[in-house]
Write a protein that holds these residues in place. Structure first.
Motif, PDB file in Angstrom:
ATOM      1  N   GLY A 294       0.703  -1.247   0.139  1.00 52.06           N
ATOM      2  CA  GLY A 294       0.074   0.053  -0.091  1.00 52.06           C
ATOM      3  C   GLY A 294       1.031   1.178   0.008  1.00 52.06           C
ATOM      4  O   GLY A 294       1.589   1.665  -1.107  1.00 52.06           O
ATOM      5  N   ARG A 295       0.683   1.977   1.112  1.00 56.19           N
ATOM      6  CA  ARG A 295       1.299   3.138   1.238  1.00 56.19           C
ATOM      7  C   ARG A 295       2.940   3.000   1.860  1.00 56.19           C
ATOM      8  O   ARG A 295       3.494   4.104   2.280  1.00 56.19           O
ATOM      9  N   ILE A 296       2.912   1.990   2.066  1.00 57.19           N
ATOM     10  CA  ILE A 296       4.200   1.754   3.076  1.00 57.19           C
ATOM     11  C   ILE A 296       5.369   1.031   2.289  1.00 57.19           C
ATOM     12  O   ILE A 296       5.092   0.115   1.365  1.00 57.19           O
ATOM     13  N   PHE A 297       6.588   1.525   2.220  1.00 59.11           N
ATOM     14  CA  PHE A 297       7.677   0.954   1.491  1.00 59.11           C
ATOM     15  C   PHE A 297       8.680   0.264   2.166  1.00 59.11           C
ATOM     16  O   PHE A 297       8.938   0.856   3.601  1.00 59.11           O
ATOM     17  N   GLY A 334       0.962  15.565  -7.337  1.00 58.72           N
ATOM     18  CA  GLY A 334      -0.267  15.148  -8.374  1.00 58.72           C
ATOM     19  C   GLY A 334       0.185  15.316  -9.747  1.00 58.72           C
ATOM     20  O   GLY A 334      -0.769  15.157 -10.737  1.00 58.72           O
ATOM     21  N   SER A 335       1.297  15.115 -10.260  1.00 59.35           N
ATOM     22  CA  SER A 335       1.989  15.001 -11.436  1.00 59.35           C
ATOM     23  C   SER A 335       2.258  13.606 -11.906  1.00 59.35           C
ATOM     24  O   SER A 335       2.463  13.117 -12.930  1.00 59.35           O
ATOM     25  N   ALA A 336       1.459  12.679 -11.018  1.00 58.82           N
ATOM     26  CA  ALA A 336       1.576  11.113 -11.525  1.00 58.82           C
ATOM     27  C   ALA A 336       0.654  10.438 -10.558  1.00 58.82           C
ATOM     28  O   ALA A 336       0.157  11.031  -9.533  1.00 58.82           O
ATOM     29  N   SER A 337      -0.005   9.476 -11.207  1.00 53.22           N
ATOM     30  CA  SER A 337      -0.871   8.626 -10.298  1.00 53.22           C
ATOM     31  C   SER A 337      -0.316   7.882  -9.038  1.00 53.22           C
ATOM     32  O   SER A 337       0.961   7.491  -9.533  1.00 53.22           O
ATOM     33  N   PRO A 338      -0.626   7.137  -8.223  1.00 51.34           N
ATOM     34  CA  PRO A 338      -0.361   6.364  -7.362  1.00 51.34           C
ATOM     35  C   PRO A 338       0.396   4.959  -7.946  1.00 51.34           C
ATOM     36  O   PRO A 338       1.340   4.315  -7.349  1.00 51.34           O
ATOM     37  N   ALA A 339      -0.112   4.724  -9.096  1.00 53.14           N
ATOM     38  CA  ALA A 339       0.303   3.563  -9.929  1.00 53.14           C
ATOM     39  C   ALA A 339       1.766   3.581 -10.211  1.00 53.14           C
ATOM     40  O   ALA A 339       2.389   2.618 -10.203  1.00 53.14           O
ATOM     41  N   LEU A 340       2.383   4.904 -10.245  1.00 46.11           N
ATOM     42  CA  LEU A 340       3.669   5.036 -10.715  1.00 46.11           C
ATOM     43  C   LEU A 340       4.463   4.415  -9.426  1.00 46.11           C
ATOM     44  O   LEU A 340       5.446   3.707  -9.609  1.00 46.11           O
ATOM     45  N   LEU A 341       4.156   4.219  -8.243  1.00 41.34           N
ATOM     46  CA  LEU A 341       4.835   3.833  -7.231  1.00 41.34           C
ATOM     47  C   LEU A 341       4.934   2.359  -7.239  1.00 41.34           C
ATOM     48  O   LEU A 341       5.708   1.532  -6.525  1.00 41.34           O
ATOM     49  N   LYS A 538      -5.278  15.306 -13.398  1.00 45.80           N
ATOM     50  CA  LYS A 538      -4.002  14.749 -12.246  1.00 45.80           C
ATOM     51  C   LYS A 538      -4.982  13.846 -11.268  1.00 45.80           C
ATOM     52  O   LYS A 538      -5.978  14.382 -10.969  1.00 45.80           O
ATOM     53  N   LEU A 539      -4.375  12.998 -10.808  1.00 46.63           N
ATOM     54  CA  LEU A 539      -5.114  12.126  -9.912  1.00 46.63           C
ATOM     55  C   LEU A 539      -4.641  12.032  -8.529  1.00 46.63           C
ATOM     56  O   LEU A 539      -3.459  12.485  -8.484  1.00 46.63           O
ATOM     57  N   SER A 540      -5.278  12.194  -7.559  1.00 50.09           N
ATOM     58  CA  SER A 540      -5.038  12.286  -6.229  1.00 50.09           C
ATOM     59  C   SER A 540      -4.117  11.335  -5.862  1.00 50.09           C
ATOM     60  O   SER A 540      -4.631  10.075  -6.006  1.00 50.09           O
ATOM     61  N   ALA A 541      -3.278  11.768  -4.818  1.00 48.78           N
ATOM     62  CA  ALA A 541      -2.384  10.667  -4.159  1.00 48.78           C
ATOM     63  C   ALA A 541      -3.219   9.797  -3.044  1.00 48.78           C
ATOM     64  O   ALA A 541      -2.690   9.189  -2.569  1.00 48.78           O
TER      65      ALA A 541
END
Length: 541
Positions: A294-297, A334-341, A538-541
């Motif tokens: 998820g949001r943890i790396f 906001g210049s990329a979607s969370p999918a980039l992660l 832009k997609l929200s993070a």
């Protein structure tokens, strides 16, 4: 910097405060994000551990505004020589011969000096808050943020902190990894080595002692490593010895001081300097099954541990956070979607796994306590039949140009070149003149860009850079003073390459048609992540 949509304490929370965490905080701070760092101990670890930084990470530090620190704490590595029991040379690796980054292949550092300098820089940043004596005891995710419960190790009081993302950089015994239930894959290497750091008396050198500047003594009676340990703050040179624990020796025996001096006695005497520290390490080869939940790396030793025979432990961790920083920047802004992660694990896990396997291969040559096995090894080297060391790995997955079968299309995934260039009367490293954090289309002089290519670059937010031969470059052109770019690109049959913010190549092209196709593929992948498309929603993070 765009502000978080909810009143979170930080944009990013980092658990752990070792060298990789310090660098990560500075990477993110420089991009404008607030970082909260939580460390269970009350002070920066004062003793040496890592001793190497390779050319790629030296370049990264310089590009991230930490070049003054890198230049101060690093020194070029000598030739790395491997010897058998009779001191016959098995192989030699000339790290000082140069690299595609424009400097020595490897530099040696004194880690405490490196960390102290990073710590001072961290404390000077208004958007980084470091909390020592702060132990993470719980972590949970909400839809748009992460909550970390921190216990004050002095008072026992607990408090919740929030951030949009969390990075666990908390070592091999990572609380973050364990709390997420992420298992590790064991690649099969395990060996105990006694690591000793010794500060030499002023003026004393390896040559005076009759020891290699940098080497492996692959003697089956006692496999031994002898390498520089950098320069201490007091100016004294540090030397490191590492001794493999033999099958008949116990772990308890190895850490006794009398054993330390027994092992050092063939190399150095007590009156020739000061014993700084000694510790027994179990060298292992472990990789987390995923570096993200998820949001943890996970990053650094929390994600992977390896034998030290390539000097890549800290380097691999720095690659993790350099890869992650530019992606978090795009998503947070906001210049990329969370999918980039989601490209983080596919890019980093295979790369570091290959690094570990190379280190294991080198370890198998050194960690050979059987004399007959050692003789067979020596014979293979002297007959020219020794197995070859695999080339340093490249990216094989993630944001890369691909062929019809989905495989990365060369030179995609390779680290791009750099070096000394001249621009507007100033000679400096290439990265000084190129905007940080951008995708860059690097072309050689004479390669004409069509209107279509220029439109695609404008649409994707790509910076165009033309590198010109130093003999014909004008003052307003980037002059390739070392010939690095022409050699690199000629060897790969390309005249243009699209370089990512982390210096890896998305794709390359030798002619105009290939370039348009490559940029079209980038446009397709970028659209999936909303990467650098100014007109995209832009997609929200």
């Amino acid at each position: 910097m765009s502000q978080p949509e909810a009143p979170f304490d930080f944009d990013v929370i980092q658990i752990g405060y070792g060298p990789v965490s310090k660098a990560s905080a500075l990477f993110l701070s420089r991009l404008g994000w607030s970082v909260g760092v939580f460390e269970r101990f009350g002070e920066v670890y004062p003793l040496p551990r890592a001793v190497c930084i390779d050319h790629e990470l030296y370049r990264v530090l310089c590009a991230a505004g930490l070049g003054d620190i890198a230049r101060r704490v690093c020194c070029d590595a000598p030739v790395y020589r491997w010897y058998n029991a009779e001191w016959q040379e098995l192989l030699a690796i000339d790290w000082a011969a140069g690299s595609i980054s424009g400097g020595s292949e490897v530099t040696f550092i004194h880690q405490p000096s490196f960390e102290h300098a990073l710590d001072e820089r961290v404390k000077a940043q208004r958007n980084i808050a470091v909390h020592l004596n702060s132990d993470a005891v719980a972590i949970r995710q909400a839809e748009d943020h992460v909550i970390v419960t921190i216990r004050d190790t002095q008072t026992g009081a607990t408090r919740d902190y929030t951030a949009r993302y969390v990075i666990g950089i908390d070592g091999a015994n990572s609380f973050v990894r364990e709390s997420l239930g992420i298992r590790r894959v064991d690649l099969g290497f395990e060996a105990d080595w006694l690591v000793i750091d010794f500060a030499l008396n002023d003026g004393l050198t390896a040559r005076d002692l009759g020891i290699p500047d940098c080497g492996q003594y692959a003697n089956p009676l006692r496999p031994t490593t002898i390498v520089p340990g950098g320069t201490q703050a007091d100016g004294r040179l540090l030397r490191r010895w590492e001794f493999m624990r033999l099958p008949h020796e116990t772990r308890e025996e190895m850490i006794r001081e009398e054993k330390v001096w027994e092992l050092l006695s063939d190399w150095i005497k007590p009156d020739q300097g000061e014993l700084i520290r000694h510790a027994l390490y179990t060298f292992r080869s472990l990789v987390a099954e995923t570096f993200q939940a998820g949001r943890i790396f996970l990053a650094g030793d929390a994600a992977h541990v390896m034998p030290p025979f390539m000097g890549q432990g800290m380097c691999a961790g720095l690659r993790d956070v350099w890869n992650l920083a530019w992606k978090l920047d795009r998503v947070l802004s906001g210049s990329a979607s969370p999918a980039l992660l989601d490209t983080y694990t596919p890019e980093r896990a295979p790369h570091v796994t290959d690094v570990i396997k190379i280190s294991m291969f080198l370890g198998s040559i050194i960690c050979m306590p059987d004399p007959q096995d050692a003789r067979r090894r020596d014979d293979m080297f002297f007959s020219g039949n020794a197995p070859q060391i695999a080339p340093f790995p490249i990216l094989t997955d993630g944001l890369l140009e691909r062929d019809g079968a989905g495989a990365a299309l060369a030179p995609a995934g390779q680290l791009s070149c750099a070096g000394t260039v001249r621009y507007r009367g100033t000679t400096a490293h290439y990265d000084v003149f190129v905007p940080a954090g951008t995708f860059t289309l690097v072309t050689l002089a004479g390669f004409e860009l069509s209107t279509r290519v220029r439109e695609l670059c404008a649409k994707c937010g790509i910076t165009i850079v033309t590198v010109v031969d130093r003999r014909t470059a004008g003052d307003e052109q980037i002059a390739d003073t070392q010939g690095q770019f022409s050699r690199f690109m000629d060897a790969r049959g390309i005249r243009a390459m699209l370089v990512r913010p982390d210096f890896y190549i998305f794709g390359g092209a030798g002619d105009a048609l290939r370039l348009e196709a490559m940029l079209g593929e980038f446009l397709r992948q970028a659209a999936a992540f909303d990467v650098g498309l100014p007109e995209a929603q832009k997609l929200s993070a």
